[in-house]
Design an enzyme around this catalytic site. Structure first.
Site, PDB file in Angstrom:
ATOM      1  CB  THR A 172      -0.936   0.026   1.224  1.00 61.61           C
ATOM      2  OG1 THR A 172      -1.805  -1.111   1.174  1.00 61.61           O
ATOM      3  CG2 THR A 172      -1.781   1.294   1.245  1.00 61.61           C
ATOM      4  CG  PHE A 174       0.168   4.814   3.619  1.00 62.59           C
ATOM      5  CD1 PHE A 174      -1.027   4.919   4.315  1.00 62.59           C
ATOM      6  CD2 PHE A 174       0.744   3.558   3.476  1.00 62.59           C
ATOM      7  CE1 PHE A 174      -1.637   3.798   4.851  1.00 62.59           C
ATOM      8  CE2 PHE A 174       0.142   2.430   4.012  1.00 62.59           C
ATOM      9  CZ  PHE A 174      -1.054   2.550   4.698  1.00 62.59           C
TER      10      PHE A 174
END
Length: 277
Positions: A172, A174
């Protein structure tokens, strides 16, 4: 005063992990929604916000690209977290004791093979780290959770199996955001620039707007469109490029883009994370 970085979710969430890895000197502040994260920074309760924008398996995070331009915040850094999924339960509980495991709806399919192997039923929860906290809070001995190792540590749970995700690449990305922009050149792996724009209502406007990046050799790593204002004709674009606005090729490309747009706004200039590679 202790500096704080806000994230969405319960303590032990992957966003919490991202905060601790990227800003180990800051206190983490859990928030209920992305809007609450943004408001915590705007209101001064936190200095920075940690917001997930995309996952290598499931694509972009819903609504996040709409929230970023409206937030009033600016991107100052990016962070990548490898999503390792662990199965956890109360101390003394074995895998064979579990009837169900709980996790966020997006996380459950990522461990489908493991759950099928052990005949465990997955059950959707609002938050994976929250599911771990609920097991500890209520002493549930027939329920497990899929979450980060950090969630197990914070809630006193025992890890029964680590790295059970189906996809070894699951990561992921960010964005770290603050109240003030920082366009200073920094970092050892180059710079990134993120911006949003709306093209003028002329034929082939997007094609012409993108031409400046190609002719100037500027690498565009992301380009996404989404509707704004509830209109099917008003489209806004979100883009990431490699380079700094002061770099001559980037400057020329942005000048050409500006000519074909009704709106162009730079959301952040920040160091390129080496984990992109």
């Amino acid at each position: 005063m202790t500096r704080r970085i806000a994230f969405q979710g319960e303590p032990g969430a992957y966003s919490d992990q991202a905060c601790r890895e990227a800003r180990p000197d800051m206190e983490t502040l859990p928030c209920r929604t992305f809007e609450d994260v943004i408001n915590a920074v705007r209101g001064g309760d936190a200095e920075l916000a940690m917001l997930p924008v995309e996952n290598s398996t499931y694509g972009r995070v819903a609504d996040i690209h709409r929230l970023l331009p409206e937030s009033g915040l600016r991107i100052v850094d990016e962070a990548f977290v490898r999503v390792h999924i662990s199965l956890m339960a109360l101390p003394g509980v074995q895998i064979e004791d579990l009837r169900t495991v709980r996790a966020h709806l997006v996380l459950l399919p990522q461990a489908r093979s493991f759950l099928k192997q052990y005949g465990i039923r997955g059950e959707a929860a609002a938050d994976s780290a929250g599911a771990a906290a609920e097991i500890a809070r209520h002493g549930l001995r027939d329920v497990g959770a899929l979450a980060s190792d950090l969630a197990a540590e914070l809630n006193g749970l025992h890890i029964l199996a680590r790295h059970i995700e189906d996809h070894a690449h699951n990561t992921t990305r960010f964005l770290i955001m603050g109240r003030k922009a920082d366009h200073s050149p920094r970092g050892e792996h180059g710079m990134m620039t993120t911006f949003v724009f709306q093209v003028r209502n002329i034929p082939a406007a997007l094609y012409k707007a993108m031409g400046g990046f190609a002719t100037n050799g500027v690498n565009m790593t992301k380009l996404e469109s989404y509707m704004v204002g509830g209109s099917f004709t008003a489209t806004q674009f979100y883009a990431d490029i490699e380079g700094h606005p002061d770099d001559p090729p980037v400057r020329r490309a942005l000048e050409e883009l500006d000519y074909f747009t009704d709106m162009l706004e730079i959301l952040g200039v920040y160091p390129r994370d080496p984990r992109r590679d």
